[in-house]
Structures are given as C-alpha cells and as structure tokens.
Design an enzyme around this catalytic site. Sequence first.
Site, PDB file in Angstrom:
ATOM      1  N   CYS A  26      18.118 -47.210 -57.148  1.00 32.20           N
ATOM      2  CA  CYS A  26      17.424 -47.239 -55.855  1.00 32.20           C
ATOM      3  C   CYS A  26      17.239 -45.813 -55.305  1.00 32.20           C
ATOM      4  O   CYS A  26      18.207 -45.160 -54.921  1.00 32.20           O
ATOM      5  CB  CYS A  26      18.248 -48.088 -54.887  1.00 32.20           C
ATOM      6  SG  CYS A  26      17.767 -47.980 -53.167  1.00 32.20           S
ATOM      7  N   CYS A  29      18.395 -45.274 -51.744  1.00 30.63           N
ATOM      8  CA  CYS A  29      19.865 -45.217 -51.709  1.00 30.63           C
ATOM      9  C   CYS A  29      20.350 -43.805 -52.016  1.00 30.63           C
ATOM     10  O   CYS A  29      21.262 -43.292 -51.364  1.00 30.63           O
ATOM     11  CB  CYS A  29      20.464 -46.191 -52.717  1.00 30.63           C
ATOM     12  SG  CYS A  29      20.072 -47.912 -52.420  1.00 30.63           S
TER      13      CYS A  29
END
Length: 107
Positions: A26, A29
């Site tokens: 991600c 993230c």
Amino acid sequence: MGEELNFDELINSEHLTVIDFSATWCMPCRMLKPIIHRVAENFDHVDFFEIDIDENEEIAKRYRIFSVPTLLCFKKGKKIDSLVGLNSAETIEDFINKCDQVDVDKL
C-alpha cells in the site's frame, strides 16, 4: 492465537493506543509511516503500533478493516474511533486529541 492475545494486551492499556493498520503493498501506507513517526513524537503518553493486515488477517477481520491505511484508537480495550486514509499530521493530531478526551468508562 498468540498474536491476537498480544494484540488484546496492547489495546487493554490504560494509555491511549493508536493502531496503524497497513500493508506493505500500500503506497499511501508507506507515505503515512513518516507522518505517524513525527506525530508520535508529540504524544509521549500515547502508544503507537503498526499492524500489517496481510500478516494479521484475523485481527483485520475482527475490526472490519476494509481500507488501508486505517488508524484505530483504543483505551482500556475499547475502540474509540477510526481514521481512514492518508491524512496530514495535523488531522492525525486532532484525531488523537479527540480520542484522548473520550471517557471510555461511558462507552
């Protein structure tokens, strides 16, 4: 099973606990990680932990984590609130301050 027990120990703290649910694949993230580290420096009374949803699927399911990054605040084992997505340091600090004001004994 052992990981869930450790997770439960983390969130049962008397301190406010912020869990960053993320994944290695991600990009938001990864972008959030340094922001969380900077924010954490301003909250020495708050515990911060990162949980990889791919390595901890049962915990992610338990808290219905459908999007990453997701921040969850806990105190005394009770979930207070969540914040989804890549957010600014200011937004995260406001979120933590709001969570910190909640009287969990009234939840």
